[in-house]
Design a protein around this motif. Structure first.
Motif, PDB file in Angstrom:
ATOM      1  N   ARG A  10       0.943  -1.235   0.566  1.00  0.00           N
ATOM      2  CA  ARG A  10       0.195   0.597   0.406  1.00  0.00           C
ATOM      3  C   ARG A  10       0.543   0.930  -0.083  1.00  0.00           C
ATOM      4  N   GLY A  11       0.365   2.299  -0.910  1.00  0.00           N
ATOM      5  CA  GLY A  11       0.917   3.790  -0.248  1.00  0.00           C
ATOM      6  C   GLY A  11       0.012   4.729  -0.513  1.00  0.00           C
ATOM      7  N   MET A  12      -0.093   5.557   0.348  1.00  0.00           N
ATOM      8  CA  MET A  12      -1.044   6.191   0.445  1.00  0.00           C
ATOM      9  C   MET A  12      -0.364   8.067   0.240  1.00  0.00           C
ATOM     10  N   TRP A  13      -1.015   8.955   0.117  1.00  0.00           N
ATOM     11  CA  TRP A  13      -0.293  10.084   0.297  1.00  0.00           C
ATOM     12  C   TRP A  13      -1.735  10.736   0.607  1.00  0.00           C
ATOM     13  N   SER A  14      -1.676  12.440   1.577  1.00  0.00           N
ATOM     14  CA  SER A  14      -3.156  12.536   1.299  1.00  0.00           C
ATOM     15  C   SER A  14      -2.159  14.473   1.753  1.00  0.00           C
ATOM     16  N   GLY A  15      -2.905  15.386   1.106  1.00  0.00           N
ATOM     17  CA  GLY A  15      -2.436  16.348   1.770  1.00  0.00           C
ATOM     18  C   GLY A  15      -2.575  17.674   1.083  1.00  0.00           C
ATOM     19  N   THR A  16      -2.347  19.273   1.569  1.00  0.00           N
ATOM     20  CA  THR A  16      -3.255  20.319   0.521  1.00  0.00           C
ATOM     21  C   THR A  16      -2.389  20.617  -0.908  1.00  0.00           C
ATOM     22  N   LEU A  17      -2.907  20.779  -1.681  1.00  0.00           N
ATOM     23  CA  LEU A  17      -2.494  20.851  -2.658  1.00  0.00           C
ATOM     24  C   LEU A  17      -2.082  21.845  -3.092  1.00  0.00           C
ATOM     25  N   ALA A  18      -2.804  22.960  -3.023  1.00  0.00           N
ATOM     26  CA  ALA A  18      -3.066  24.622  -2.981  1.00  0.00           C
ATOM     27  C   ALA A  18      -4.114  25.125  -3.009  1.00  0.00           C
ATOM     28  N   GLY A  19      -3.903  27.028  -2.430  1.00  0.00           N
ATOM     29  CA  GLY A  19      -5.012  27.271  -2.406  1.00  0.00           C
ATOM     30  C   GLY A  19      -4.332  27.770  -0.423  1.00  0.00           C
ATOM     31  N   ASP A  20      -4.815  28.405   0.009  1.00  0.00           N
ATOM     32  CA  ASP A  20      -4.732  28.567   1.896  1.00  0.00           C
ATOM     33  C   ASP A  20      -4.397  27.107   2.538  1.00  0.00           C
ATOM     34  N   PRO A  21      -4.223  27.566   3.563  1.00  0.00           N
ATOM     35  CA  PRO A  21      -3.476  26.137   4.817  1.00  0.00           C
ATOM     36  C   PRO A  21      -4.962  25.915   4.831  1.00  0.00           C
ATOM     37  N   LEU A  22      -5.460  24.628   5.028  1.00  0.00           N
ATOM     38  CA  LEU A  22      -6.021  24.111   5.588  1.00  0.00           C
ATOM     39  C   LEU A  22      -6.895  23.988   7.075  1.00  0.00           C
ATOM     40  N   PRO A  23      -7.881  23.879   7.062  1.00  0.00           N
ATOM     41  CA  PRO A  23      -8.656  24.121   8.031  1.00  0.00           C
ATOM     42  C   PRO A  23      -8.194  22.945   8.704  1.00  0.00           C
TER      43      PRO A  23
END
Length: 561
Positions: free
Chosen positions: A405-418
């Motif tokens: 298994r390989g998994m990535w999650s996170g912000t892509l662009a724009g403002d910081p995540l809530p």
């Protein structure tokens, strides 16, 4: 579990594309149809069997404790049957998310099993109908059985169903206690169109029953599906629900039992209320594409005084406050699942991709150190978040399997995540060798914060699974030997529900990291471990590759991935 971790036994369920898995018992193998018919009639007449004559629909919230036998039918299963299902002269459709602990045996009808269902036993279909007569609530097999003949085409009619919904919510947790759903469900079904409407209230047992204290919620779900093996579903929701900030660690039922028994809730929560609409397209079998548009209000919810069996007097880990406000959410997701089932040792892949854009208005942001994120914009606030989850399952030999298994999650662009969309990694899942939330990017808040604040996480998992074969009982009492020698007597006996043929040995390794926006990915944190599974229960030992981390023990009732 490590430092007191322990999770008990339970079950509840995902929506994935579906496939037709129709099996005809070969002549001369295991059971002839004549022997199977006698066993089925005896099964129907057992006092402990739940008997149904005519149509049976097991709703998604319904649960049958024990074996079920149906005459004529048709049978549609969306919920749980904690035993074996036998259908005589009836079609059977097992929907995605359904759970059947025993076997499914069908005589003289179609058998459709959607991918995403959880059938613990075997699937068998006999093409010939059974010649039976029901007299005084007892089924009688008419001998000799009718010779096989061409089955006439069945006529399909539009059917409607109405039922009362009374079921628990997603899982027991520290902010709601046990959420209970009470409402009604309506369903209209034709050969190619399925229309569903469900409305219910949610009563959160650990809180006061009023809206001011978030003690009550609600949900109204409506959907129309066109097509059977491939099709389009259009639907919408109007809701006030409590949702987790992350879909890990652990599975839902494991989180609930850990909370109820051991005063350990491994997830954080917030309130989401609003309206949404979605379209799901299944162009081919096993592939699902979904788009959704929602307008919601998100707010914090405080801990409650949820009761637990042990450590009931201990304080709860604080549920973190979130960046409350109004959000417009636009999302798209794709999922492809070629696995025969979640527990199969055969080869397959599971691919999941998701993108979400959030447009915030009037957001009341929580103050975080500048080292974690910059202040959120006061006027127009936009964020983008993505997920890629790739899993490969490769059969090795007769009973072995390699899982990657390989998994990535996170912000892509724009403002910081809530805050409610930030991330963390750490035991007991998916990094078994590390403490809970240890990779959370929350060091600036203090050592005891345990709040997931990372903008990105990256995870790799690998495990080998193989059966441990040895003669641990006398051959006269071996489960499989008894099946072969006395199939009519034990076909639906206690062996099917409570026995497992062989324990499974698991060798595993995990690696993961979390980081903030603008930082380098950094080095991975590794662990190594091994475990043994007895049916659905697994015991695992894991050690982080760091000197200051102890050996950790985890007891689970769901497979890791």
């Amino acid at each position: 579990m490590a430092k007191g971790w322990l999770v008990a036994v339970a079950s509840l369920l995902v929506a994935t594309p579906f496939a037709l898995r129709s099996q005809v018992a070969p002549q001369g193998q295991v059971l002839s149809q004549a022997v199977a018919e006698r066993s089925a009639v005896a099964f129907f007449n057992r006092p402990s069997t739940t008997r149904v004559v005519g149509a049976l629909t097991v709703d998604r919230e319904a649960r049958y404790n024990g074996d079920v036998a149906v005459l004529e039918g048709p049978v549609v299963v969306e919920g749980a049957i904690e035993g074996t299902l036998v259908a005589l002269n009836a079609d059977v459709e097992i929907r995605s998310g359904a759970r059947i602990r025993g076997d499914v045996i069908v005589f003289g009808g179609r058998l459709v099993d959607e991918v995403g269902s959880d059938v613990r036993g075997s699937l068998r279909r006999y093409s010939r109908s059974v010649n039976v007569r029901l007299t005084d609530d007892r089924l009688e097999l008419l001998e000799p059985a009718r010779p096989e003949r061409r089955v006439r085409p069945r006529r399909y009619y539009t059917r409607s169903y109405a039922s009362v919904v009374l079921s628990p919510g997603e899982t027991y947790n520290r902010v709601e206690g046990l959420p209970i759903k009470l409402g009604a469900k309506f369903e209209w079904r034709s050969p190619t169109v399925l229309t569903e409407l469900k409305g219910y209230g949610i009563f959160r047992t650990a809180r006061k029953f009023d809206s001011d204290s978030n003690g009550v919620g609600y949900g109204v779900d409506a959907s129309v599906r066109v097509g059977r093996t491939a099709g389009v579903t259009i639907g919408g929701r109007f809701y006030d629900v409590v949702v987790p900030t992350q879909r890990w660690p652990l599975e839902l039922n494991e989180v609930g039992w850990a909370t109820l028994l051991w005063h350990r809730d491994y997830r954080d929560y917030f309130v989401q209320r609003g309206v949404s609409g979605f379209v799901t397209i299944e162009p081919v079998r096993r592939l699902r594409l979904t788009g959704e548009l929602a307008r919601v209000e998100e707010s914090s919810i405080e801990d409650s005084d949820a009761w637990t069996l042990f450590r009931n007097s201990d304080p709860w880990r604080p549920n973190p406050a979130v960046d409350a406000g109004d959000y417009t959410l636009i999302s798209a997701a794709a999922e492809f699942d070629s696995r025969p089932s979640r527990r199969s040792v055969r080869s397959g892949v599971l691919l999941r991709f998701r993108w979400e854009r959030g447009l915030g208005e009037g957001v009341e942001q929580q103050q975080l150190p500048a080292s974690i994120r910059d202040p959120l914009p006061t006027d127009s606030y936009t964020f983008d978040k993505g997920l890629a989850d790739i899993r490969v399952y490769q059969r090795v030999g007769r009973d072995g399997q390699l899982r990657l298994r390989g998994m990535w999650s996170g912000t892509l662009a724009g403002d910081p995540l809530p805050i409610q969309r930030r991330l963390s990694l750490g035991g007991p899942d998916p990094l078994n060798g590390y403490g809970f939330g240890v990779l959370g990017c929350d060091e600036a808040l203090g050592e005891t914060a345990n709040v997931g604040l990372c903008d990105h996480v990256l995870l790799f998992q690998a495990e080998y699974r193989g059966t441990l074969s040895f003669d641990w009982v006398d051959d006269a009492f071996d489960h499989r030997a008894v099946r072969r020698s006395q199939p009519e007597q034990v076909l639906w006996g206690w062996h099917d529900g409570f026995w497992f043929d062989e324990p499974v040995i698991v060798l595993m390794s995990n690696a993961g990291t979390g980081w903030l926006k603008g930082e380098d990915v950094g080095s991975l944190s590794f662990d190594l471990g091994a475990g043994i599974e007895f049916g659905s229960v697994g015991l695992y030992l894991a050690k982080a590759l760091k000197d200051d981390e102890p050996l950790r023990v985890t007891l689970r009732i769901e497979r890791r991935f």
